[in-house]
Design a protein around this motif. Structure first.
Motif, short mmCIF file in Angstrom:
data_model
loop_
_atom_site.label_atom_id
_atom_site.label_comp_id
_atom_site.label_asym_id
_atom_site.label_seq_id
_atom_site.Cartn_x
_atom_site.Cartn_y
_atom_site.Cartn_z
N ALA A 1 76.36 44.51 -2.51
CA ALA A 1 76.27 45.94 -2.28
C ALA A 1 77.23 46.66 -3.22
CB ALA A 1 76.59 46.28 -0.83
N PHE A 2 76.74 47.75 -3.78
CA PHE A 2 77.51 48.60 -4.69
C PHE A 2 77.94 49.83 -3.90
CE2 PHE A 2 77.58 52.20 -7.67
CZ PHE A 2 78.43 51.70 -8.64
N ASN A 3 79.17 50.28 -4.09
CA ASN A 3 79.60 51.47 -3.36
C ASN A 3 80.10 52.55 -4.29
OD1 ASN A 3 82.39 50.79 -3.82
ND2 ASN A 3 82.25 49.36 -2.13
N SER A 4 79.92 53.79 -3.85
CA SER A 4 80.43 54.95 -4.58
C SER A 4 80.76 56.04 -3.58
CB SER A 4 79.40 55.45 -5.61
OG SER A 4 78.20 55.80 -4.96
N VAL A 5 81.64 56.92 -3.99
CA VAL A 5 82.12 57.95 -3.07
C VAL A 5 82.40 59.24 -3.85
CG1 VAL A 5 84.55 57.30 -3.30
CG2 VAL A 5 83.78 58.41 -1.19
N ALA A 6 82.25 60.36 -3.18
CA ALA A 6 82.64 61.65 -3.75
C ALA A 6 83.22 62.51 -2.63
CB ALA A 6 81.44 62.36 -4.37
N ILE A 7 84.44 62.95 -2.84
CA ILE A 7 85.09 63.86 -1.89
C ILE A 7 85.08 65.24 -2.55
CG2 ILE A 7 87.18 64.35 -0.56
CD1 ILE A 7 85.76 61.66 0.13
N MET B 1 82.63 48.87 4.78
CA MET B 1 82.59 47.46 4.38
C MET B 1 82.58 46.56 5.61
SD MET B 1 85.02 47.50 1.02
CE MET B 1 84.97 45.72 0.85
N ASN B 2 83.41 46.85 6.59
CA ASN B 2 83.39 46.07 7.83
C ASN B 2 82.02 46.12 8.47
OD1 ASN B 2 86.05 44.86 8.37
ND2 ASN B 2 86.78 46.97 8.26
N HIS B 3 81.45 47.29 8.52
CA HIS B 3 80.13 47.49 9.13
C HIS B 3 79.06 46.68 8.39
CE1 HIS B 3 76.82 49.48 11.10
NE2 HIS B 3 76.40 50.05 9.97
N PHE B 4 79.02 46.77 7.07
CA PHE B 4 77.98 46.07 6.31
C PHE B 4 78.20 44.56 6.32
CE2 PHE B 4 76.72 50.22 5.16
CZ PHE B 4 75.43 50.13 4.67
N PHE B 5 79.45 44.11 6.25
CA PHE B 5 79.69 42.67 6.34
C PHE B 5 79.27 42.13 7.71
CE2 PHE B 5 83.18 42.70 2.89
CZ PHE B 5 82.32 42.16 1.95
N SER B 6 79.47 42.92 8.75
CA SER B 6 79.16 42.49 10.11
C SER B 6 77.67 42.56 10.45
CB SER B 6 79.96 43.35 11.10
OG SER B 6 79.59 43.09 12.41
N CYS B 7 76.99 43.58 9.96
CA CYS B 7 75.62 43.87 10.41
C CYS B 7 74.54 43.57 9.38
CB CYS B 7 75.53 45.34 10.83
SG CYS B 7 76.59 45.75 12.21
N SER B 8 74.88 42.94 8.27
CA SER B 8 73.87 42.64 7.25
C SER B 8 74.18 41.30 6.61
CB SER B 8 73.84 43.74 6.18
OG SER B 8 74.95 43.62 5.32
N ASP B 9 73.36 40.92 5.66
CA ASP B 9 73.59 39.67 4.94
C ASP B 9 74.45 39.87 3.69
OD1 ASP B 9 71.76 41.04 3.39
OD2 ASP B 9 70.35 39.38 3.22
N VAL B 10 75.07 41.04 3.55
CA VAL B 10 75.94 41.30 2.39
C VAL B 10 77.12 40.34 2.41
CG1 VAL B 10 77.54 42.98 1.37
CG2 VAL B 10 75.28 43.72 2.13
N ALA C 1 89.78 37.76 5.59
CA ALA C 1 91.13 37.21 5.68
C ALA C 1 92.20 38.26 5.39
CB ALA C 1 91.27 36.04 4.71
N GLY C 2 91.78 39.45 5.00
CA GLY C 2 92.73 40.49 4.59
C GLY C 2 93.08 41.46 5.69
N PRO C 3 93.97 42.38 5.39
CA PRO C 3 94.49 43.32 6.40
C PRO C 3 93.52 44.42 6.83
CG PRO C 3 95.37 43.85 4.23
CD PRO C 3 94.59 42.57 4.08
N TRP C 4 92.44 44.66 6.07
CA TRP C 4 91.52 45.75 6.40
C TRP C 4 90.36 45.29 7.28
CZ3 TRP C 4 92.81 50.62 4.90
CH2 TRP C 4 93.77 50.74 3.90
N ALA C 5 90.23 44.00 7.50
CA ALA C 5 89.09 43.46 8.24
C ALA C 5 89.19 43.83 9.72
CB ALA C 5 89.03 41.95 8.09
N GLU C 6 88.05 44.24 10.27
CA GLU C 6 87.93 44.43 11.70
C GLU C 6 87.28 43.16 12.23
OE1 GLU C 6 85.60 47.91 12.47
OE2 GLU C 6 87.02 49.23 11.46
#
Length: 194
Positions: free
Chosen positions: A94-100, A119-128, A184-189
């Protein structure tokens, strides 16, 4: 492959509500962004305002199957301050981009907070299994965000594009992170509420 219908649902972070958008809402909510030369340059567009037609063609409108866009709205109230896109591309990637668009929020950790949740959501709910991104080499804020989230710099495209504002030839940096490193990192839910 996990059902992708779970992916296009509202999410919450500590400070924001992330609402999935369809193509019409995306076009409406990004009206001001497509007129902002600084943001357009950061999205590898142009320094000139984009018509709705050109914006739709170059931004890959969300379809909530392989291309997702989430509106970012503060819980404290008000309107959307920007968007974050996730596009499924390649093998389990998955490719991500953002604009604020709201400059009041620049430098206040919005990208880190929102990107981590998505990222937590897509790792958890998809095959990404892999997220990646590309950033202009002089965009230090984006480089910092990727590095802070644990992405690895995996390559560079030298002299690959021209800055639409200055005409200067620029390099792009490629970043990626795999699911096992993320988890394994600090941002993982550990328990996404999927």
């Amino acid at each position: 492959m996990k059902a992708r219908s779970k992916l296009a649902r509202p999410l919450e972070t500590e400070r924001f509500i992330l609402e999935p958008m369809g193509p019409i809402r995306f076009m409406i909510e990004t009206r001001e962004i497509r007129r902002d030369p600084e943001i357009l340059a950061g999205l590898f567009q142009t320094s000139k305002p984009r018509s709705a037609w050109k914006w739709a063609r170059t931004m890959s409108l969300p379809d909530n199957r392989t291309k997702f866009a989430f509106s970012i709205t503060p819980k404290s109230g008000g309107r959307s301050i920007g968007f974050h896109k996730v596009k499924m591309r390649g093998y389990r990637s998955a490719f991500n981009s953002v604009a604020i668009g709201d400059r009041e929020w620049w430098g206040k950790g919005v990208v880190l907070e929102v990107r981590a949740k998505l990222m937590n959501h897509f790792f958890s709910c998809s095959d990404v299994e892999r997220f990646y991104g590309v950033v202009e080499a002089r965009n230090t804020a984006s480089i910092f965000n990727y590095r802070r989230l644990g992405y690895d710099h995996v390559g560079s495209w030298h002299r690959s594009n021209q800055n639409p504002q200055t005409g200067e030839v620029v390099d792009f940096l490629n970043f990626e992170i795999f699911k096992d490193k993320w988890m394994a990192g600090p941002w993982a839910e550990k328990n996404d509420d999927a």
